[in-house]
Design an enzyme around this catalytic site. Structure first.
Site, PDB file in Angstrom:
ATOM      1  N   GLN A 180      -5.508  -0.180  -3.735  1.00  0.00           N
ATOM      2  CA  GLN A 180      -6.242  -1.272  -4.376  1.00  0.00           C
ATOM      3  C   GLN A 180      -7.102  -0.732  -5.529  1.00  0.00           C
ATOM      4  O   GLN A 180      -7.272  -1.382  -6.554  1.00  0.00           O
ATOM      5  CB  GLN A 180      -7.112  -1.986  -3.337  1.00  0.00           C
ATOM      6  N   HIS A 197      -5.716  -5.996   3.807  1.00  0.00           N
ATOM      7  CA  HIS A 197      -4.659  -4.992   3.958  1.00  0.00           C
ATOM      8  C   HIS A 197      -4.017  -5.126   5.333  1.00  0.00           C
ATOM      9  O   HIS A 197      -4.689  -4.961   6.352  1.00  0.00           O
ATOM     10  CB  HIS A 197      -5.239  -3.585   3.801  1.00  0.00           C
ATOM     11  N   CYS A 255      -2.039  -3.115   6.666  1.00  0.00           N
ATOM     12  CA  CYS A 255      -2.021  -1.824   7.380  1.00  0.00           C
ATOM     13  C   CYS A 255      -3.307  -1.661   8.192  1.00  0.00           C
ATOM     14  O   CYS A 255      -3.383  -0.804   9.070  1.00  0.00           O
ATOM     15  CB  CYS A 255      -1.814  -0.659   6.428  1.00  0.00           C
ATOM     16  N   CYS A 312       0.835  -1.203   0.000  1.00  0.00           N
ATOM     17  CA  CYS A 312       0.000   0.000   0.000  1.00  0.00           C
ATOM     18  C   CYS A 312       0.869   1.251   0.000  1.00  0.00           C
ATOM     19  O   CYS A 312       1.907   1.300   0.661  1.00  0.00           O
ATOM     20  CB  CYS A 312      -0.986   0.000   1.165  1.00  0.00           C
ATOM     21  N   GLU A 313       0.440   2.231  -0.769  1.00  0.00           N
ATOM     22  CA  GLU A 313       1.276   3.411  -0.937  1.00  0.00           C
ATOM     23  C   GLU A 313       1.206   4.349   0.260  1.00  0.00           C
ATOM     24  O   GLU A 313       1.978   5.292   0.356  1.00  0.00           O
ATOM     25  CB  GLU A 313       0.908   4.155  -2.224  1.00  0.00           C
ATOM     26  N   HIS A 314       0.284   4.100   1.182  1.00  0.00           N
ATOM     27  CA  HIS A 314       0.175   4.965   2.352  1.00  0.00           C
ATOM     28  C   HIS A 314       1.085   4.529   3.489  1.00  0.00           C
ATOM     29  O   HIS A 314       1.573   5.353   4.245  1.00  0.00           O
ATOM     30  CB  HIS A 314      -1.273   5.000   2.841  1.00  0.00           C
ATOM     31  N   HIS A 315       1.292   3.212   3.629  1.00  0.00           N
ATOM     32  CA  HIS A 315       2.079   2.709   4.755  1.00  0.00           C
ATOM     33  C   HIS A 315       3.259   1.835   4.330  1.00  0.00           C
ATOM     34  O   HIS A 315       4.028   1.390   5.172  1.00  0.00           O
ATOM     35  CB  HIS A 315       1.185   1.890   5.697  1.00  0.00           C
TER      36      HIS A 315
END
Ligand SMILES: [Zn+2]
Length: 230
Positions: A159, A187, A189, A118-121
């Site tokens: 996603q 996920h 995260c 995931c690009e956030h975490h």
């Protein structure tokens, strides 16, 4: 979540809103971004030094024996997990068979397992992709859809974007009558940090062409994916 990519509610495919695609989900734009030349990047030694900084940040002694090789291993793992940046989705789909031999239904490959980050975490999310397309002239080998999924999955992703990029690539390269992509994923995260809920699945979908325009085809795709015939 983007309004254009709704979660699928089982049994209620007719609930979908008419698609209102924001500019950032434009397929051509996605594909252009996906096939761009490699960006200039820092040297491997700099990447390893950055990992060492993170180790110190969490409170570790970076000089203890067990951690001496960790920066190198982490960067090697990154090379593997993010190799999709150096692979071209259009190339994978390029080798096609021209002969559909009168086949006029969609081709569905379901249960394509993948792991992405995931690009956030920068934490893994993993699950299954289900992909269908209705060929006009060009057919690809079935393994290519799995390869395509991996190329996009081995990048930092949401996603929603992963789903849209797979659909856009097939649309742009094969020019089929329509593409349907459904992705279900867990996920980490969300399962091991934050709300720490294990087992929650996130569903995203993308329909183009005949799948977008024909609710009956969309429903047939979804019922095949849900495996009533399994
Ligand atoms: Zn995340």
């Amino acid at each position: 979540m983007d309004a254009a990519i709704k979660s699928i509610r089982p049994g209620k495919p007719s609930d979908r809103q008419p698609e209102n695609r924001p500019a950032e989900l434009d397929p051509a734009e996605f594909l252009a971004a996906a096939v761009r030349a490699d960006q200039p990047r820092p040297a491997r030694a700099e990447a390893e030094a950055a990992v060492k900084t993170l180790l110190a940040y969490i409170g570790e002694n970076t000089e203890r024996e067990g951690l001496l090789d960790t920066p190198r291993r982490v960067v090697e793992a990154f090379d593997e997990l993010y190799q999709g940046y150096h692979q071209c989705p259009a190339e994978v789909l390029d080798r096609t068979f021209g002969e559909t031999a009168g086949y006029d239904d969609f081709v569905l490959v379901r249960d394509i397992e993948f792991t992405s980050q995931c690009e956030h975490h920068m934490m893994p999310f993993y699950g299954k992709a289900h992909i269908a397309y209705t060929p006009v002239e060009r057919v690809v080998g079935l393994s290519k859809l799995a390869r395509l999924t991996d190329i996009f999955a081995r990048r930092l992703q949401t996603q929603e974007h992963l789903t849209a990029q797979i659909a856009a690539a097939i649309d742009e390269v094969l020019k089929p009558r329509g593409v349907a992509v459904l992705i279900e994923a867990e996920h980490t995260c969300m399962s091991v940090r934050g709300v720490a809920k294990h087992g929650a699945s996130t569903f995203t979908s993308r329909f183009t062409g005949m799948f977008r325009d024909n609710p009956a085809e969309q429903a047939r795709f979804l019922s095949l994916v849900r495996g009533t015939t399994r």
